[in-house]
Design an enzyme around this catalytic site. Structure first.
Site, PDB file in Angstrom:
ATOM      1  CE  LYS A   1      43.052 -57.707   9.672  1.00 42.14           C
ATOM      2  NZ  LYS A   1      42.819 -56.401   9.064  1.00 42.14           N
TER       3      LYS A   1
ATOM      4  NE  ARG B   1      34.029 -61.620   5.988  1.00 39.67           N
ATOM      5  CZ  ARG B   1      34.635 -60.436   5.841  1.00 39.67           C
ATOM      6  NH1 ARG B   1      35.919 -60.303   6.039  1.00 39.67           N
ATOM      7  NH2 ARG B   1      33.962 -59.381   5.466  1.00 39.67           N
TER       8      ARG B   1
ATOM      9  CG  PHE C   1      31.164 -56.883   4.555  1.00 34.84           C
ATOM     10  CD1 PHE C   1      31.687 -56.743   3.288  1.00 34.84           C
ATOM     11  CD2 PHE C   1      31.986 -56.609   5.638  1.00 34.84           C
ATOM     12  CE1 PHE C   1      33.002 -56.334   3.095  1.00 34.84           C
ATOM     13  CE2 PHE C   1      33.295 -56.202   5.459  1.00 34.84           C
ATOM     14  CZ  PHE C   1      33.804 -56.059   4.181  1.00 34.84           C
TER      15      PHE C   1
ATOM     16  CE1 TYR D   1      52.373 -33.365   9.186  1.00 35.82           C
ATOM     17  CE2 TYR D   1      54.294 -33.444   7.741  1.00 35.82           C
ATOM     18  CZ  TYR D   1      52.921 -33.509   7.916  1.00 35.82           C
ATOM     19  OH  TYR D   1      52.108 -33.718   6.843  1.00 35.82           O
TER      20      TYR D   1
ATOM     21  CG  PHE E   1      40.389 -59.636   2.237  1.00 36.09           C
ATOM     22  CD1 PHE E   1      39.755 -60.503   3.113  1.00 36.09           C
ATOM     23  CD2 PHE E   1      40.468 -58.297   2.578  1.00 36.09           C
ATOM     24  CE1 PHE E   1      39.212 -60.047   4.306  1.00 36.09           C
ATOM     25  CE2 PHE E   1      39.931 -57.833   3.769  1.00 36.09           C
ATOM     26  CZ  PHE E   1      39.313 -58.718   4.638  1.00 36.09           C
ATOM     27  CB  THR E   2      36.063 -57.511   1.481  1.00 38.00           C
ATOM     28  OG1 THR E   2      36.899 -57.351   2.626  1.00 38.00           O
ATOM     29  CG2 THR E   2      35.126 -58.686   1.705  1.00 38.00           C
TER      30      THR E   2
ATOM     31  CG  ASP F   1      46.833 -59.442   2.251  1.00 42.25           C
ATOM     32  OD1 ASP F   1      47.369 -59.203   3.357  1.00 42.25           O
ATOM     33  OD2 ASP F   1      45.614 -59.272   2.052  1.00 42.25           O
TER      34      ASP F   1
END
Ligand code: PM9
Length: 462
Positions: free
Chosen positions: A263, A387, A454, A77, A129-130, A220
């Site tokens: 990614k 998009r 979306f 943990y 970005f969303t 980001d």
């Protein structure tokens, strides 16, 4: 022709050790599936998809080294060995001092937004970005787009369409005052612009400007290695630097970062927040225990942290990144040859179809990109992502749709998953839909969720 001038092809720097069988569907089956999914590719069942280009997020194939790392998961943990391996990898490859693991990128965005943004603040950034924008808004802030105009033009071939327009940024600072700007949000390989890079020259200029006003930069860094590859290829003075060196230089010009490790970093789940300021780190470490888990796992299993630590080292390898971006370019060039309108230059993580040009008879009111994504699925079982206006959501004050200049369908290429033969099949399917484009009519939205619509919105054919 001398030997050195002859074309030399590249191939993937890996061998395939295990395969996953995919399901081929008939046109009738696809018609039923997309109707049931409300013409939203996010709502399709994966079993009904032949080639999945919905996203490059969490869809990478891990290496044998990463899978071996999974077996060394220390599922304690607190204080897992794998957390310290991950911390070392982030410090070594990205150079940030302190890290807070999170289950994925938006959790890091949530923490940084809550900690740094006050109601009434504005956050300039190189295109929205969303999830990032939503977290900024939920913290009481307003996103302001300061990307260069070229980024909104799908055919403009500027090599660094992710660049920030310094005049726009200066104007925002003058208008609102530096004390209303908690940070500038700088994305690498700007997703919504089509995977377009920011140059180091631009980032250095942004750094200089923000430093004079005492404004931080939060990066980001979701696709930082892909951005670094474009810098190596296109920016003067960087051809002889390694992708790893460029990645580190980018990070060194920023004060902290949010990362969706699903990614660039080659894992199926994971993310982190990284900062250099000790006080901010302390606050973030306190907050992560409320929403994610203890600060030494933040929502990830030990095995996932180990896979991520290894994935980070593989992601900055020059051969890997050349083949990854090269595969995207291969598909993009095939589509250009066939006369298909795509965003240029070809981006880092996918090829973006220009739905406005593809379906010029459809206005944005009838969701051309959403329509096109559904049509490509119908043709071949290839799943892509809208998009455009659906992703852009509504203006929070007026309630009207936001109508972005870019109305795109993203053919996102998962890393190390598909072959060039798959790319050929995809290109042929898009061409087929293009040849029959006149017969395509639009969609109407019949269900719209409040946030990030979306993902779950439903449509019917007009
Ligand atoms: N990007 C993508 O498919 C995942 C689904 S769409 C919301 O492109 C950037 C640049 C991203 C991103 C996710 C996130 C959020 C932040 N920044 O999905 O929460 O491309 O790990 O990351 C998606 P998580």
């Amino acid at each position: 022709m001398s030997e050195s001038k002859r074309k030399r092809s590249w191939a993937e720097p890996f061998k395939i050790k295990m395969v996953e069988l995919v399901h081929m569907t008939s046109r009738e089956e696809r018609e039923a599936a997309i109707k049931e999914a409300g013409y939203n590719t996010f709502l399709l069942k994966s079993k009904d998809v032949y080639i999945d280009l919905l996203t490059d997020s969490g869809t990478s194939a891990m290496s044998d080294r990463q899978w071996a790392g999974m077996m060394t998961g220390d599922e304690a943990y607190a204080g897992s060995v794998n957390f310290y391996n991950l911390e070392r990898a982030i410090q070594k490859y990205y150079g940030y001092k302190y890290i807070v693991p999170t289950h994925q990128g938006r959790a890091a965005e949530h923490i940084i937004s809550q900690l740094m943004i006050q109601p009434g603040d504005v956050i300039p950034g190189n295109m929205y970005f969303t999830t990032t924008k939503l977290h900024q808004e939920l913290a009481g802030g307003t996103f302001v787009d300061v990307i260069i105009d070229e980024a909104h033009d799908p055919v403009n071939e500027h090599p660094f369409k992710g660049n920030i327009d310094l005049e726009k940024l200066e104007k925002v600072i003058k208008q609102h005052g530096a004390d209303k700007i908690p940070y500038v949000c700088v994305a690498t390989a700007v997703n919504m612009a089509g995977g377009q890079p920011i140059s180091l020259a631009n980032l250095k200029a942004v750094r200089k400007l923000t430093q004079t006003h005492g404004i931080a930069i939060i990066h980001d860094m979701t696709r930082v290695a892909e951005n670094a590859y474009f810098i190596k290829e296109r920016e003067e003075g960087y051809a002889d630097k390694s992708v790893a060196e460029i990645v580190k230089e980018i990070c060194s010009l920023t004060d902290g970062a949010t990362m969706s490790a699903k990614k660039d970093a080659l894992v199926n789940i994971g993310g982190f927040l990284a900062v250099n300021d000790e006080k901010l780190f302390d606050l973030a470490r306190n907050m992560v225990v409320i929403y994610e888990g203890l600060h030494t796992y933040g929502g990830m299993a030990g095995r996932d942290m180990e896979a991520l630590a290894i994935g980070i080292s593989e992601s900055v390898d020059g051969d890997h990144i050349r083949a990854r971006v090269g595969q995207v370019a291969y598909l993009g060039e095939k589509l250009i040859e066939a006369g298909i309108p795509i965003v240029k230059p070809i981006g880092s993580h996918g090829v973006f179809l220009d739905a406005k040009k593809f379906l010029p008879h459809l206005s944005q009111e009838v969701f051309p990109a959403q329509t096109l994504a559904a049509e490509i699925y119908l043709d071949s079982g290839v799943r892509t992502m809208e998009r455009g206006v659906v992703s852009a959501g509504r203006n929070r004050e007026t309630g009207e749709h936001n109508y972005p200049k870019l109305e795109l369908v993203r053919l996102t290429i998962p890393r190390r998953v598909y072959t060039q033969a798959h790319m050929d099949v995809i290109a042929e399917s898009v061409e087929e839909v293009y040849l029959n484009r006149d017969k395509i009519s639009g969609l109407k939205m019949v269900y719209e969720p409040e946030y990030l619509r979306f993902f779950q919105a439903r449509f019917e054919k007009l």
